[in-house]
Motif scaffolding. Structure first.
Motif, PDB file in Angstrom:
ATOM      1  N   TRP A 157       0.870  -1.178   0.000  1.00 49.60           N
ATOM      2  CA  TRP A 157       0.000   0.000   0.000  1.00 49.60           C
ATOM      3  C   TRP A 157       0.906   1.227   0.000  1.00 49.60           C
ATOM      4  O   TRP A 157       1.624   1.486   0.966  1.00 49.60           O
ATOM      5  CB  TRP A 157      -0.928  -0.021   1.210  1.00 49.60           C
ATOM      6  CG  TRP A 157      -1.838  -1.212   1.153  1.00 49.60           C
ATOM      7  CD1 TRP A 157      -1.609  -2.446   1.672  1.00 49.60           C
ATOM      8  CD2 TRP A 157      -3.091  -1.277   0.475  1.00 49.60           C
ATOM      9  NE1 TRP A 157      -2.653  -3.294   1.385  1.00 49.60           N
ATOM     10  CE2 TRP A 157      -3.581  -2.605   0.652  1.00 49.60           C
ATOM     11  CE3 TRP A 157      -3.857  -0.363  -0.238  1.00 49.60           C
ATOM     12  CZ2 TRP A 157      -4.793  -3.023   0.120  1.00 49.60           C
ATOM     13  CZ3 TRP A 157      -5.073  -0.784  -0.763  1.00 49.60           C
ATOM     14  CH2 TRP A 157      -5.533  -2.096  -0.583  1.00 49.60           C
ATOM     15  N   ILE A 158       0.916   1.946  -1.100  1.00 52.58           N
ATOM     16  CA  ILE A 158       1.821   3.069  -1.295  1.00 52.58           C
ATOM     17  C   ILE A 158       1.090   4.367  -1.005  1.00 52.58           C
ATOM     18  O   ILE A 158       0.004   4.620  -1.539  1.00 52.58           O
ATOM     19  CB  ILE A 158       2.381   3.065  -2.732  1.00 52.58           C
ATOM     20  CG1 ILE A 158       3.231   1.809  -2.955  1.00 52.58           C
ATOM     21  CG2 ILE A 158       3.190   4.324  -3.005  1.00 52.58           C
ATOM     22  CD1 ILE A 158       3.760   1.667  -4.373  1.00 52.58           C
ATOM     23  N   SER A 159       1.679   5.210  -0.174  1.00 52.96           N
ATOM     24  CA  SER A 159       1.078   6.492   0.187  1.00 52.96           C
ATOM     25  C   SER A 159       1.380   7.543  -0.868  1.00 52.96           C
ATOM     26  O   SER A 159       2.485   7.600  -1.415  1.00 52.96           O
ATOM     27  CB  SER A 159       1.604   6.964   1.546  1.00 52.96           C
ATOM     28  OG  SER A 159       1.254   6.039   2.563  1.00 52.96           O
ATOM     29  N   THR A 160       0.398   8.385  -1.151  1.00 56.04           N
ATOM     30  CA  THR A 160       0.572   9.494  -2.090  1.00 56.04           C
ATOM     31  C   THR A 160       0.695  10.801  -1.312  1.00 56.04           C
ATOM     32  O   THR A 160       0.404  10.866  -0.107  1.00 56.04           O
ATOM     33  CB  THR A 160      -0.618   9.596  -3.057  1.00 56.04           C
ATOM     34  OG1 THR A 160      -1.772  10.059  -2.330  1.00 56.04           O
ATOM     35  CG2 THR A 160      -0.927   8.246  -3.688  1.00 56.04           C
ATOM     36  N   GLU A 213      -1.217  13.187  -1.488  1.00 52.46           N
ATOM     37  CA  GLU A 213      -2.551  13.635  -1.108  1.00 52.46           C
ATOM     38  C   GLU A 213      -3.068  12.901   0.131  1.00 52.46           C
ATOM     39  O   GLU A 213      -4.185  13.146   0.589  1.00 52.46           O
ATOM     40  CB  GLU A 213      -3.538  13.420  -2.265  1.00 52.46           C
ATOM     41  CG  GLU A 213      -3.364  14.376  -3.428  1.00 52.46           C
ATOM     42  CD  GLU A 213      -2.173  14.014  -4.296  1.00 52.46           C
ATOM     43  OE1 GLU A 213      -1.721  12.850  -4.227  1.00 52.46           O
ATOM     44  OE2 GLU A 213      -1.694  14.895  -5.026  1.00 52.46           O
ATOM     45  N   GLY A 214      -2.271  11.957   0.663  1.00 49.56           N
ATOM     46  CA  GLY A 214      -2.688  11.218   1.845  1.00 49.56           C
ATOM     47  C   GLY A 214      -3.494   9.971   1.551  1.00 49.56           C
ATOM     48  O   GLY A 214      -4.063   9.362   2.472  1.00 49.56           O
ATOM     49  N   ASN A 215      -3.560   9.570   0.288  1.00 53.87           N
ATOM     50  CA  ASN A 215      -4.258   8.346  -0.095  1.00 53.87           C
ATOM     51  C   ASN A 215      -3.283   7.176  -0.154  1.00 53.87           C
ATOM     52  O   ASN A 215      -2.065   7.367  -0.129  1.00 53.87           O
ATOM     53  CB  ASN A 215      -4.934   8.526  -1.454  1.00 53.87           C
ATOM     54  CG  ASN A 215      -5.980   9.615  -1.439  1.00 53.87           C
ATOM     55  OD1 ASN A 215      -6.770   9.712  -0.493  1.00 53.87           O
ATOM     56  ND2 ASN A 215      -6.001  10.450  -2.470  1.00 53.87           N
ATOM     57  N   THR A 216      -3.813   5.969  -0.259  1.00 53.55           N
ATOM     58  CA  THR A 216      -2.973   4.789  -0.448  1.00 53.55           C
ATOM     59  C   THR A 216      -3.391   4.071  -1.721  1.00 53.55           C
ATOM     60  O   THR A 216      -4.572   4.033  -2.070  1.00 53.55           O
ATOM     61  CB  THR A 216      -3.063   3.817   0.743  1.00 53.55           C
ATOM     62  OG1 THR A 216      -4.421   3.432   0.953  1.00 53.55           O
ATOM     63  CG2 THR A 216      -2.505   4.453   2.000  1.00 53.55           C
ATOM     64  N   LEU A 217      -2.402   3.511  -2.406  1.00 53.99           N
ATOM     65  CA  LEU A 217      -2.608   2.830  -3.672  1.00 53.99           C
ATOM     66  C   LEU A 217      -2.357   1.330  -3.497  1.00 53.99           C
ATOM     67  O   LEU A 217      -1.288   0.923  -3.021  1.00 53.99           O
ATOM     68  CB  LEU A 217      -1.656   3.378  -4.739  1.00 53.99           C
ATOM     69  CG  LEU A 217      -1.703   4.879  -5.000  1.00 53.99           C
ATOM     70  CD1 LEU A 217      -0.614   5.267  -6.000  1.00 53.99           C
ATOM     71  CD2 LEU A 217      -3.081   5.299  -5.499  1.00 53.99           C
ATOM     72  N   GLN A 218      -3.320   0.532  -3.904  1.00 52.10           N
ATOM     73  CA  GLN A 218      -3.152  -0.921  -3.869  1.00 52.10           C
ATOM     74  C   GLN A 218      -2.169  -1.319  -4.964  1.00 52.10           C
ATOM     75  O   GLN A 218      -2.367  -1.019  -6.146  1.00 52.10           O
ATOM     76  CB  GLN A 218      -4.491  -1.608  -4.080  1.00 52.10           C
ATOM     77  CG  GLN A 218      -4.425  -3.121  -3.915  1.00 52.10           C
ATOM     78  CD  GLN A 218      -5.772  -3.781  -4.115  1.00 52.10           C
ATOM     79  OE1 GLN A 218      -6.683  -3.197  -4.706  1.00 52.10           O
ATOM     80  NE2 GLN A 218      -5.914  -5.004  -3.620  1.00 52.10           N
ATOM     81  N   THR A 219      -1.116  -2.004  -4.562  1.00 49.14           N
ATOM     82  CA  THR A 219       0.012  -2.266  -5.453  1.00 49.14           C
ATOM     83  C   THR A 219       0.459  -3.711  -5.338  1.00 49.14           C
ATOM     84  O   THR A 219       0.534  -4.257  -4.239  1.00 49.14           O
ATOM     85  CB  THR A 219       1.206  -1.358  -5.074  1.00 49.14           C
ATOM     86  OG1 THR A 219       0.777   0.010  -5.060  1.00 49.14           O
ATOM     87  CG2 THR A 219       2.361  -1.519  -6.048  1.00 49.14           C
ATOM     88  N   TRP A 220       0.734  -4.314  -6.489  1.00 52.73           N
ATOM     89  CA  TRP A 220       1.321  -5.654  -6.519  1.00 52.73           C
ATOM     90  C   TRP A 220       2.695  -5.567  -7.143  1.00 52.73           C
ATOM     91  O   TRP A 220       2.886  -4.933  -8.190  1.00 52.73           O
ATOM     92  CB  TRP A 220       0.447  -6.604  -7.325  1.00 52.73           C
ATOM     93  CG  TRP A 220      -0.904  -6.862  -6.723  1.00 52.73           C
ATOM     94  CD1 TRP A 220      -1.307  -6.594  -5.443  1.00 52.73           C
ATOM     95  CD2 TRP A 220      -2.030  -7.464  -7.386  1.00 52.73           C
ATOM     96  NE1 TRP A 220      -2.609  -6.993  -5.250  1.00 52.73           N
ATOM     97  CE2 TRP A 220      -3.084  -7.529  -6.429  1.00 52.73           C
ATOM     98  CE3 TRP A 220      -2.243  -7.961  -8.667  1.00 52.73           C
ATOM     99  CZ2 TRP A 220      -4.334  -8.056  -6.737  1.00 52.73           C
ATOM    100  CZ3 TRP A 220      -3.492  -8.491  -8.972  1.00 52.73           C
ATOM    101  CH2 TRP A 220      -4.524  -8.545  -8.013  1.00 52.73           C
ATOM    102  N   TYR A 221       3.660  -6.234  -6.505  1.00 55.39           N
ATOM    103  CA  TYR A 221       5.036  -6.151  -6.995  1.00 55.39           C
ATOM    104  C   TYR A 221       5.740  -7.487  -6.828  1.00 55.39           C
ATOM    105  O   TYR A 221       5.678  -8.123  -5.768  1.00 55.39           O
ATOM    106  CB  TYR A 221       5.799  -5.074  -6.227  1.00 55.39           C
ATOM    107  CG  TYR A 221       7.291  -5.063  -6.484  1.00 55.39           C
ATOM    108  CD1 TYR A 221       7.803  -4.694  -7.733  1.00 55.39           C
ATOM    109  CD2 TYR A 221       8.189  -5.428  -5.492  1.00 55.39           C
ATOM    110  CE1 TYR A 221       9.170  -4.681  -7.974  1.00 55.39           C
ATOM    111  CE2 TYR A 221       9.555  -5.418  -5.711  1.00 55.39           C
ATOM    112  CZ  TYR A 221      10.034  -5.050  -6.952  1.00 55.39           C
ATOM    113  OH  TYR A 221      11.380  -5.050  -7.185  1.00 55.39           O
ATOM    114  N   LYS A 222       6.392  -7.905  -7.907  1.00 55.99           N
ATOM    115  CA  LYS A 222       7.250  -9.089  -7.869  1.00 55.99           C
ATOM    116  C   LYS A 222       8.630  -8.668  -8.349  1.00 55.99           C
ATOM    117  O   LYS A 222       8.763  -8.121  -9.455  1.00 55.99           O
ATOM    118  CB  LYS A 222       6.708 -10.201  -8.769  1.00 55.99           C
ATOM    119  CG  LYS A 222       7.510 -11.503  -8.662  1.00 55.99           C
ATOM    120  CD  LYS A 222       6.957 -12.593  -9.573  1.00 55.99           C
ATOM    121  CE  LYS A 222       7.389 -12.370 -11.014  1.00 55.99           C
ATOM    122  NZ  LYS A 222       7.042 -13.516 -11.895  1.00 55.99           N
TER     123      LYS A 222
END
Length: 245
Positions: A30-33, A35-44
């Motif tokens: 979960w990456i913070s922006t 603007e104070g939001n979080t982005l659902q992220t998948w990483y390999k």
């Protein structure tokens, strides 16, 4: 039309399949922006000596609706990061042109600070609406390479084509003016487009490629429809980028 434009441009879905089902071997973050939001992220992460791609998806669905391209982009032990735009999937926020740029900046900052991957280590794969974000970020950062899959010149031109009776320039809030920015890209650039694309006209990709500076590669097709590019297409684009290093 003015008040409806957000729903015409951004078409998120919020039901998200589990990462283990769509992208085996990847972890969820979960990456913070700013603007104070979080982005659902998948990483390999990539295997040793393999490149890492960042996938900027299009205007509909979310990260879990891209299983086919996730499999292709992460083939051959390549690393891959994909995230849902703010307001898509489980990511927080309200989608807009500027929020898309901000979301992408947050992701690239996170990769550098948390995974040690600088922009110059990454190949960006922009798809459809995401190509406009790829173009913008490529003017700010120096990537290893950029792949634009079914790009457009600008949303203003797309809207003018669809609604020729409207004063689009006065009404449009989200412009994504790639045609005005692409000349500033200095990294190796690949444009892929298909003549049977019924979403973004093939001519849009041709015009964008023509405006771009070298080094660049145009990959035309006749049977890939809209963004249905194949493993051999991606492999060719990546090999060409790596040959330019």
């Amino acid at each position: 039309m003015y008040f409806a434009q957000d729903s015409l441009i951004f078409k998120p879905t919020h039901e998200v399949k589990p990462v283990t089902e769509v992208f085996p071997g990847a972890s969820e973050y979960w990456i913070s922006t700013t603007e104070g939001n979080t982005l659902q992220t998948w990483y390999k992460p990539a295997s040793s000596g393999k490149e890492t791609l960042v996938y900027l998806h299009g205007n509909a669905g979310n990260l879990s609706t891209r299983g086919r391209l996730i499999n292709i982009l992460s083939e051959d032990d390549r690393g891959l990061l994909i995230f849902s735009w703010g307001g898509f999937g489980m990511s927080e926020g309200q989608p807009s042109e500027q929020s898309f740029y901000s979301d992408a900046r947050a992701v690239f900052d996170w990769l550098e600070s948390n995974k040690g991957l600088k922009a110059s280590d990454l190949i960006v794969y922009g798809e459809s609406l995401g190509t406009g974000v790829a173009v913008q970020l490529a003017t700010e950062l120096n990537f290893k390479g950029v792949i634009l899959a079914a790009p457009y010149t600008s949303i203003a031109q797309m809207a003018a084509n669809d609604y020729p009776w409207l004063p689009v320039n006065l009404l449009l809030n989200h412009r994504f003016d790639s045609i005005d920015k692409v000349t500033a890209i200095t990294e190796p650039l690949v444009v892929m487009h298909s003549t049977d694309d019924d979403t973004i006209p093939f001519e849009q990709g041709e015009l964008l490629f023509k405006a771009a500076t070298e080094p660049k590669l145009f990959m035309p097709f006749t049977d890939r429809q809209h963004t249905k590019f194949r493993s051999e297409d991606v492999d060719r684009a990546i090999r060409w980028i790596l040959d330019k290093q």
